[in-house]
Write an enzyme that holds these catalytic residues in place. Structure first.
Site, PDB file in Angstrom:
ATOM      1  N   ASN A   6     -10.786   8.269   0.152  1.00  0.00           N
ATOM      2  CA  ASN A   6      -9.366   8.202   0.495  1.00  0.00           C
ATOM      3  C   ASN A   6      -8.474   7.918  -0.713  1.00  0.00           C
ATOM      4  O   ASN A   6      -7.353   8.416  -0.810  1.00  0.00           O
ATOM      5  CB  ASN A   6      -9.126   7.168   1.597  1.00  0.00           C
ATOM      6  CG  ASN A   6      -9.548   5.769   1.188  1.00  0.00           C
ATOM      7  OD1 ASN A   6     -10.534   5.588   0.486  1.00  0.00           O
ATOM      8  ND2 ASN A   6      -8.802   4.785   1.631  1.00  0.00           N
TER       9      ASN A   6
ATOM     10  N   GLU B  58     -16.455  -3.924   0.352  1.00  0.00           N
ATOM     11  CA  GLU B  58     -15.093  -3.851   0.892  1.00  0.00           C
ATOM     12  C   GLU B  58     -15.110  -2.769   1.957  1.00  0.00           C
ATOM     13  O   GLU B  58     -15.200  -1.579   1.644  1.00  0.00           O
ATOM     14  CB  GLU B  58     -14.092  -3.545  -0.229  1.00  0.00           C
ATOM     15  CG  GLU B  58     -12.663  -3.900   0.118  1.00  0.00           C
ATOM     16  CD  GLU B  58     -11.944  -2.785   0.864  1.00  0.00           C
ATOM     17  OE1 GLU B  58     -11.835  -2.889   2.104  1.00  0.00           O
ATOM     18  OE2 GLU B  58     -11.532  -1.835   0.215  1.00  0.00           O
TER      19      GLU B  58
ATOM     20  N   CYS C 255      -7.771   1.695   4.377  1.00  0.00           N
ATOM     21  CA  CYS C 255      -8.372   0.599   5.139  1.00  0.00           C
ATOM     22  C   CYS C 255      -7.366  -0.495   5.454  1.00  0.00           C
ATOM     23  O   CYS C 255      -7.576  -1.296   6.366  1.00  0.00           O
ATOM     24  CB  CYS C 255      -9.568   0.023   4.383  1.00  0.00           C
ATOM     25  SG  CYS C 255      -9.154  -0.618   2.741  1.00  0.00           S
TER      26      CYS C 255
ATOM     27  N   GLU D 244     -12.661  -8.566  -4.744  1.00  0.00           N
ATOM     28  CA  GLU D 244     -12.369  -7.780  -5.928  1.00  0.00           C
ATOM     29  C   GLU D 244     -11.038  -8.241  -6.496  1.00  0.00           C
ATOM     30  O   GLU D 244     -10.277  -8.945  -5.847  1.00  0.00           O
ATOM     31  CB  GLU D 244     -12.319  -6.290  -5.593  1.00  0.00           C
ATOM     32  CG  GLU D 244     -13.650  -5.725  -5.099  1.00  0.00           C
ATOM     33  CD  GLU D 244     -13.581  -4.244  -4.817  1.00  0.00           C
ATOM     34  OE1 GLU D 244     -14.260  -3.476  -5.508  1.00  0.00           O
ATOM     35  OE2 GLU D 244     -12.840  -3.859  -3.891  1.00  0.00           O
TER      36      GLU D 244
END
Length: 483
Positions: A150, A248, A282, A461
């Site tokens: 994405n 993630e 997301c 992250e």
């Protein structure tokens, strides 16, 4: 037709099996290029190249590593338009979005971590007057970075940049559905003078090349962004091997709008949060909770704004919604709209495939869709759709709101809209998510920790969290004998 080969030991090499996958342009449904369909042999070759490069790269002074990564950022910025066009054609997103968000963020990622390593400091603990303890942080060795389709370069660079900056060597597995900019990045790394083997890129399918990378015994850590199901499989394989993991994963994020919100800004942001990048982020606010006092007004304005979104050719500067990544993903998104109808929901707008003319007549476009009338526990409100579909849910009671907002397997992000500062702090503290935005959405500071809870992943992250993940702490205790 362009052929995207693997990048191993500083050279572009064909896959061991000689097999390639067709990469389709979502806006046209036509083959854009072919990409290496790699297997465990290619992963093994990349790991060997990384291991050969590691002694030199890890011993390279931080200032020199910083200079090389800054040079990558500089070259990427110089070629921004080429990268933006490639990203748009690979993913179906509007060209203007790739030009203003995806590629500039990749440039920022390299610059941020290239300079961060120049400002690191060791921890020091004095044990009374008996000893001094200090902490060394040393690179892990060979690490694996697996990124999604994405935000291909945006998220690949978000992993690769800190891994390299910390002195690791990287084997990266880009998404097979959007592989082009990873190959272009490899060319820039060659040009920048990055040592051969410091960065290796192996293309291919997740269940083949990706699985081999996760299972390789000499890969010390895996940083993965993608679906929750895949993340669980990675954890199943990697955990018994004691690899470091950063996962993630998915999200089913609430946007919570109280009656005292800045109304126009909240509506505008709700549209952006639900439908940016065709809803294929997301962090998208796919569940919109609105206080009953303003629900009717908010819904009406939201429908109007959603209907006005322009679905069109990603290369057209007036397009606001591009194409979905694949025909299979389009079918998945459409199936959730049908499920919403079956669950008793009302389609307020959208809900159907969009057919364009000309160049994009065979593209995979779907109308931005709003749904209401579904209970919080319905599947459409529980499962990540990852497309331009959002639901509206009215609320009155704060306790019920919190229960519904937290009542999914996910816990990635949330957005809260209120002018009541006390309420904002209270709600933010109670939401079971890794990121809370108040009166904004997707406002990112690269220094802050990023990640989710529950099925949205493990680890963080960004900033020092990323550099800590890609290093191993070592305590050194120096005894100070008394006279």
């Amino acid at each position: 037709m362009d052929r995207l080969d693997n990048f191993i030991a500083g050279e572009f090499t064909p896959p061991s099996a000689g097999e390639y996958l067709e990469n389709f342009e979502p806006a046209t449904g036509e083959v854009l290029n072919v990409v290496a369909d790699s297997d465990e042999r290619d992963i093994a070759a990349a790991v060997e190249a990384a291991e050969r490069a590691f002694p030199l790269w890890s011993a390279t002074p931080a200032e020199e590593r910083s200079r090389l990564l800054l040079r990558v950022a500089e070259l990427l910025e110089q070629h921004l338009e080429e990268f933006a066009l490639a990203e748009s054609r690979d993913t179906g997103k509007p060209l203007w979005l790739a030009r203003t968000l995806d590629i500039p963020r990749a440039v920022r990622n390299f610059r941020f971590f290239a300079t961060a390593i120049l400002h690191s400091a060791s921890e020091l603990h004095q044990t009374d007057t008996v000893a001094l303890n200090y902490t060394l942080r040393q690179p892990l060795g060979t690490v694996g970075c697996i990124s999604p389709w994405n935000l291909p370069l945006y998220l690949l660079s978000w992993k690769v940049a800190p891994a390299l900056a910390a002195g690791n060597c990287v084997v990266a597995k880009p998404p097979e559905l959007a592989p082009t900019t990873a190959t272009m990045l490899a060319r820039l790394c060659q040009q920048a003078g990055l040592p051969a083997g410091a960065l290796n890129i192996v293309h291919g399918r997740g269940n083949r090349a990706g699985a081999a990378l996760v299972a390789h015994p000499r890969v010390r850590a895996i940083s993965f962004t993608g679906g929750t199901h895949t993340g669980a499989e990675i954890a199943r394989i990697a955990a018994p091997m004691f690899k470091k993991l950063s996962l993630e994963l998915g999200g089913k994020n609430p946007m919570i709008v109280f009656e005292d919100c800045r109304f126009a800004e909240a509506v505008e942001t709700a549209v952006k949060a639900a439908f940016s990048n065709q809803g294929e982020i997301c962090l998208c606010g796919s569940r919109i909770f609105v206080h009953r006092r303003i629900y009717e007004r908010f819904r009406a304005e939201l429908i109007t704004r959603t209907r006005s979104l322009v679905v069109g050719d990603p290369l057209d500067p007036t397009t606001q919604q591009g194409a979905l990544i694949s025909e299979q993903h389009l079918a998945k998104v459409a199936s959730y709209v049908e499920l919403a109808r079956a669950e008793g929901g009302t389609i307020l707008c959208g809900g159907e495939r969009v057919h364009l003319l000309g160049r994009c007549r065979n593209g995979w476009f779907f109308a931005p869709t709003l749904i209401e009338g579904l209970a919080p526990e319905c599947r459409v409100n529980q499962e990540e759709i990852f497309g331009p579909v959002a639901t509206l849910l009215p609320f009155e009671d704060e306790e019920e709101l919190i229960a519904a907002a937290n009542g999914t397997p996910y816990g990635l992000a949330a957005s809260v809209w209120t002018e009541n500062l006390t309420r904002a702090h209270r709600i933010a503290e109670r939401l079971q998510v890794g990121v809370v935005w108040v009166n904004c959405w997707m406002l990112r500071d690269l220094r802050t920790p990023f990640g989710g809870v529950k099925h949205s992943g493990i680890g963080r992250e960004g900033g020092w969290e990323a550099l800590r993940f890609f290093t191993e702490p070592k305590n050194v205790c120096i005894h100070l004998p008394r006279d």
